[in-house]
Design a protein around this motif. Structure first.
Motif, PDB file in Angstrom:
ATOM      1  N   ALA A  90       0.860  -1.269  -0.061  1.00 62.68           N
ATOM      2  CA  ALA A  90       0.192   0.020  -0.013  1.00 62.68           C
ATOM      3  C   ALA A  90       0.944   1.118  -0.060  1.00 62.68           C
ATOM      4  CB  ALA A  90      -0.978  -0.016   1.288  1.00 62.68           C
ATOM      5  N   GLY A  91       0.344   2.142  -0.879  1.00 63.01           N
ATOM      6  CA  GLY A  91       1.107   3.392  -1.149  1.00 63.01           C
ATOM      7  C   GLY A  91       0.655   4.267  -2.201  1.00 63.01           C
ATOM      8  N   ASP A  92       1.047   5.556  -1.967  1.00 60.59           N
ATOM      9  CA  ASP A  92       0.736   6.494  -3.587  1.00 60.59           C
ATOM     10  C   ASP A  92      -0.943   6.234  -3.680  1.00 60.59           C
ATOM     11  OD1 ASP A  92       3.150   7.620  -3.377  1.00 60.59           O
ATOM     12  OD2 ASP A  92       3.971   5.770  -4.719  1.00 60.59           O
ATOM     13  N   GLY A  93      -1.848   6.041  -2.501  1.00 61.04           N
ATOM     14  CA  GLY A  93      -2.995   5.881  -3.018  1.00 61.04           C
ATOM     15  C   GLY A  93      -3.542   4.557  -3.842  1.00 61.04           C
ATOM     16  N   LEU A  94      -2.596   3.592  -3.730  1.00 60.89           N
ATOM     17  CA  LEU A  94      -2.744   2.276  -4.321  1.00 60.89           C
ATOM     18  C   LEU A  94      -2.809   1.251  -3.330  1.00 60.89           C
ATOM     19  CD1 LEU A  94      -1.584   2.898  -7.817  1.00 60.89           C
ATOM     20  CD2 LEU A  94      -3.812   2.917  -7.280  1.00 60.89           C
ATOM     21  N   LEU A  95      -3.476  -0.066  -3.567  1.00 57.03           N
ATOM     22  CA  LEU A  95      -3.126  -1.269  -2.853  1.00 57.03           C
ATOM     23  C   LEU A  95      -2.874  -2.299  -3.945  1.00 57.03           C
ATOM     24  CD1 LEU A  95      -2.995  -3.223  -0.645  1.00 57.03           C
ATOM     25  CD2 LEU A  95      -5.645  -3.749  -0.895  1.00 57.03           C
ATOM     26  N   GLY A  96      -1.590  -2.719  -3.960  1.00 59.15           N
ATOM     27  CA  GLY A  96      -1.377  -3.783  -4.818  1.00 59.15           C
ATOM     28  C   GLY A  96      -1.396  -4.944  -4.215  1.00 59.15           C
ATOM     29  N   GLU A 137       5.033 -18.157 -14.033  1.00 58.31           N
ATOM     30  CA  GLU A 137       6.328 -18.259 -13.539  1.00 58.31           C
ATOM     31  C   GLU A 137       6.832 -19.607 -13.845  1.00 58.31           C
ATOM     32  OE1 GLU A 137       7.573 -16.042 -11.227  1.00 58.31           O
ATOM     33  OE2 GLU A 137       5.947 -14.550 -11.730  1.00 58.31           O
ATOM     34  N   PRO A 138       8.225 -19.681 -13.351  1.00 56.72           N
ATOM     35  CA  PRO A 138       8.620 -21.260 -13.696  1.00 56.72           C
ATOM     36  C   PRO A 138       7.899 -22.223 -13.046  1.00 56.72           C
ATOM     37  CG  PRO A 138      10.520 -19.635 -12.961  1.00 56.72           C
ATOM     38  CD  PRO A 138       9.040 -18.922 -12.901  1.00 56.72           C
ATOM     39  N   VAL A 139       7.439 -21.973 -11.903  1.00 57.24           N
ATOM     40  CA  VAL A 139       6.260 -22.766 -11.207  1.00 57.24           C
ATOM     41  C   VAL A 139       5.151 -21.977 -11.018  1.00 57.24           C
ATOM     42  CG1 VAL A 139       5.940 -24.308  -9.303  1.00 57.24           C
ATOM     43  CG2 VAL A 139       8.040 -24.322 -10.109  1.00 57.24           C
ATOM     44  N   GLY A 140       4.072 -22.324 -11.589  1.00 60.24           N
ATOM     45  CA  GLY A 140       2.825 -21.684 -11.349  1.00 60.24           C
ATOM     46  C   GLY A 140       2.599 -20.434 -12.138  1.00 60.24           C
ATOM     47  N   LYS A 141       1.974 -19.461 -11.313  1.00 63.14           N
ATOM     48  CA  LYS A 141       1.555 -18.187 -11.811  1.00 63.14           C
ATOM     49  C   LYS A 141       1.422 -17.112 -10.916  1.00 63.14           C
ATOM     50  CE  LYS A 141      -3.217 -19.192 -12.139  1.00 63.14           C
ATOM     51  NZ  LYS A 141      -3.175 -20.496 -11.575  1.00 63.14           N
ATOM     52  N   ARG A 142       1.557 -15.939 -11.389  1.00 65.06           N
ATOM     53  CA  ARG A 142       1.174 -14.742 -10.371  1.00 65.06           C
ATOM     54  C   ARG A 142       0.493 -13.646 -10.876  1.00 65.06           C
ATOM     55  NH1 ARG A 142       5.000 -13.856  -6.557  1.00 65.06           N
ATOM     56  NH2 ARG A 142       6.499 -15.219  -7.571  1.00 65.06           N
ATOM     57  N   VAL A 143      -0.563 -13.415 -10.093  1.00 62.74           N
ATOM     58  CA  VAL A 143      -1.727 -12.535 -10.419  1.00 62.74           C
ATOM     59  C   VAL A 143      -1.431 -11.336  -9.680  1.00 62.74           C
ATOM     60  CG1 VAL A 143      -4.175 -12.081 -10.696  1.00 62.74           C
ATOM     61  CG2 VAL A 143      -3.347 -14.270 -11.055  1.00 62.74           C
ATOM     62  N   ARG A 144      -1.270 -10.311 -10.323  1.00 64.41           N
ATOM     63  CA  ARG A 144      -1.175  -8.934  -9.550  1.00 64.41           C
ATOM     64  C   ARG A 144      -2.166  -7.915 -10.104  1.00 64.41           C
ATOM     65  NH1 ARG A 144       2.126  -5.635  -6.789  1.00 64.41           N
ATOM     66  NH2 ARG A 144       2.347  -3.394  -7.383  1.00 64.41           N
ATOM     67  N   VAL A 145      -2.779  -7.329  -9.215  1.00 62.70           N
ATOM     68  CA  VAL A 145      -4.044  -6.248  -9.241  1.00 62.70           C
ATOM     69  C   VAL A 145      -3.489  -5.036  -8.443  1.00 62.70           C
ATOM     70  CG1 VAL A 145      -5.704  -8.078  -9.738  1.00 62.70           C
ATOM     71  CG2 VAL A 145      -5.486  -7.115  -7.526  1.00 62.70           C
ATOM     72  N   ARG A 146      -4.217  -3.888  -8.880  1.00 60.54           N
ATOM     73  CA  ARG A 146      -4.208  -2.638  -8.215  1.00 60.54           C
ATOM     74  C   ARG A 146      -5.542  -1.914  -8.054  1.00 60.54           C
ATOM     75  NH1 ARG A 146       0.843   0.477  -7.965  1.00 60.54           N
ATOM     76  NH2 ARG A 146       2.374  -1.023  -8.545  1.00 60.54           N
ATOM     77  N   ILE A 147      -5.779  -1.695  -6.894  1.00 63.29           N
ATOM     78  CA  ILE A 147      -7.002  -1.032  -6.175  1.00 63.29           C
ATOM     79  C   ILE A 147      -6.506   0.324  -5.791  1.00 63.29           C
ATOM     80  CG2 ILE A 147      -9.058  -1.375  -4.773  1.00 63.29           C
ATOM     81  CD1 ILE A 147      -8.576  -4.101  -4.637  1.00 63.29           C
ATOM     82  N   SER A 148      -7.488   1.455  -6.287  1.00 65.22           N
ATOM     83  CA  SER A 148      -7.425   2.681  -5.346  1.00 65.22           C
ATOM     84  C   SER A 148      -7.878   2.480  -3.985  1.00 65.22           C
ATOM     85  CB  SER A 148      -8.426   3.651  -6.289  1.00 65.22           C
ATOM     86  OG  SER A 148      -8.328   4.983  -5.503  1.00 65.22           O
ATOM     87  N   LEU A 149      -7.144   3.187  -3.340  1.00 64.72           N
ATOM     88  CA  LEU A 149      -7.317   3.368  -1.840  1.00 64.72           C
ATOM     89  C   LEU A 149      -8.338   4.478  -1.493  1.00 64.72           C
ATOM     90  CD1 LEU A 149      -4.135   2.342  -0.249  1.00 64.72           C
ATOM     91  CD2 LEU A 149      -5.938   0.910  -0.298  1.00 64.72           C
ATOM     92  N   LEU A 150      -8.331   5.338  -2.696  1.00 62.92           N
ATOM     93  CA  LEU A 150      -9.324   6.664  -2.264  1.00 62.92           C
ATOM     94  C   LEU A 150     -10.544   6.493  -3.065  1.00 62.92           C
ATOM     95  CD1 LEU A 150      -6.316   9.038  -3.040  1.00 62.92           C
ATOM     96  CD2 LEU A 150      -7.141   8.050  -0.765  1.00 62.92           C
ATOM     97  N   ASP A 151     -11.636   7.404  -2.929  1.00 58.83           N
ATOM     98  CA  ASP A 151     -12.763   7.288  -3.535  1.00 58.83           C
ATOM     99  C   ASP A 151     -12.871   8.795  -4.355  1.00 58.83           C
ATOM    100  OD1 ASP A 151     -13.716   4.923  -2.852  1.00 58.83           O
ATOM    101  OD2 ASP A 151     -14.905   5.767  -1.249  1.00 58.83           O
ATOM    102  N   GLY A 152     -13.479   8.847  -5.353  1.00 64.58           N
ATOM    103  CA  GLY A 152     -13.714  10.130  -6.092  1.00 64.58           C
ATOM    104  C   GLY A 152     -12.550  10.371  -6.981  1.00 64.58           C
ATOM    105  N   PRO A 153     -12.486  11.653  -7.573  1.00 64.69           N
ATOM    106  CA  PRO A 153     -11.411  12.101  -8.498  1.00 64.69           C
ATOM    107  C   PRO A 153     -10.077  11.781  -8.177  1.00 64.69           C
ATOM    108  CG  PRO A 153     -12.773  13.941  -8.041  1.00 64.69           C
ATOM    109  CD  PRO A 153     -13.114  12.748  -6.811  1.00 64.69           C
ATOM    110  N   GLN A 154      -9.407  11.684  -7.076  1.00 66.65           N
ATOM    111  CA  GLN A 154      -7.983  11.402  -6.840  1.00 66.65           C
ATOM    112  C   GLN A 154      -7.891  10.026  -6.886  1.00 66.65           C
ATOM    113  OE1 GLN A 154      -7.599  12.748  -2.680  1.00 66.65           O
ATOM    114  NE2 GLN A 154      -6.380  14.406  -3.652  1.00 66.65           N
ATOM    115  N   GLY A 155      -8.702   9.088  -6.801  1.00 69.56           N
ATOM    116  CA  GLY A 155      -8.610   7.822  -6.701  1.00 69.56           C
ATOM    117  C   GLY A 155      -8.952   6.942  -8.007  1.00 69.56           C
ATOM    118  N   GLY A 156      -9.762   7.892  -8.888  1.00 64.88           N
ATOM    119  CA  GLY A 156     -10.135   7.277 -10.076  1.00 64.88           C
ATOM    120  C   GLY A 156     -11.630   6.418  -9.987  1.00 64.88           C
ATOM    121  N   SER A 157     -11.919   6.397  -8.607  1.00 69.09           N
ATOM    122  CA  SER A 157     -13.095   5.526  -8.283  1.00 69.09           C
ATOM    123  C   SER A 157     -14.141   6.211  -7.846  1.00 69.09           C
ATOM    124  CB  SER A 157     -12.881   4.433  -7.462  1.00 69.09           C
ATOM    125  OG  SER A 157     -11.757   3.648  -7.845  1.00 69.09           O
TER     126      SER A 157
END
Length: 160
Positions: A90-96, A137-157
């Motif tokens: 978490a940082g910069d208004g996003l959760l990875g 990945e060499p074994v399996g897979k990795r899924v990465r998503v990002r979610i805005s931690l903010l609501d409204g114009p700053q967070g894009g949500s």
């Protein structure tokens, strides 16, 4: 099953060096009971990010993060049972959210069908996340998503 490992930032070591981000990781032996543990891990992580590190986290972001982790963990239980790693940043208004599992099959989105029973998890994840990435990945897979931690114009949500 059981939580195998949790490495959480503490007040003495609140952020990853030089990144301004709060990090946490957990490993699970993924059975259906672990889905609730993974949701709880995300909830506690975001609560700590707010209270200990002063990050802004909207109630909507708290709910969406738990929903996304639940959907990703459910996918692991159904298609790649076994070990699973969950990394949060978490940082910069996003959760990875990054989830690794041992399954080799990459998730694919199905065409929207309101009459279909189940199998809407990836559709939900794609609808609520700012970004989605899956890597083999060499074994399996990795899924990465990002979610805005903010609501409204700053967070894009906005509320929906």
């Amino acid at each position: 099953m059981e939580l195998l490992m949790a490495d959480r930032a503490t007040e003495q070591d609140p952020q990853a060096p030089g990144t301004g981000s709060v990090l946490a990781s957990a490993a699970y032996d993924m059975g259906s009971g672990e889905i609730a543990r993974a949701r709880g891990f995300v909830r506690e992580f975001l609560a700590d990010a707010q209270s200990l590190h002063g990050l802004a986290v909207s109630a909507r972001a708290m709910d969406l993060a738990q929903l996304v982790v639940s959907e990703l963990a459910t996918n692991v239980c159904k298609y790649a049972p076994g070990p699973c790693l969950l990394d949060l940043e978490a940082g910069d208004g996003l959760l990875g959210i990054t989830m690794w599992d041992s399954g080799s099959v990459l998730p694919t989105s199905r065409q929207t069908d309101p009459t279909r029973m189940g199998q809407h998890g990836l559709e939900i994840v794609l609808a609520v996340c700012e970004s989605f990435e899956v890597r083999r990945e060499p074994v399996g897979k990795r899924v990465r998503v990002r979610i805005s931690l903010l609501d409204g114009p700053q967070g894009g949500s906005t509320a929906w």
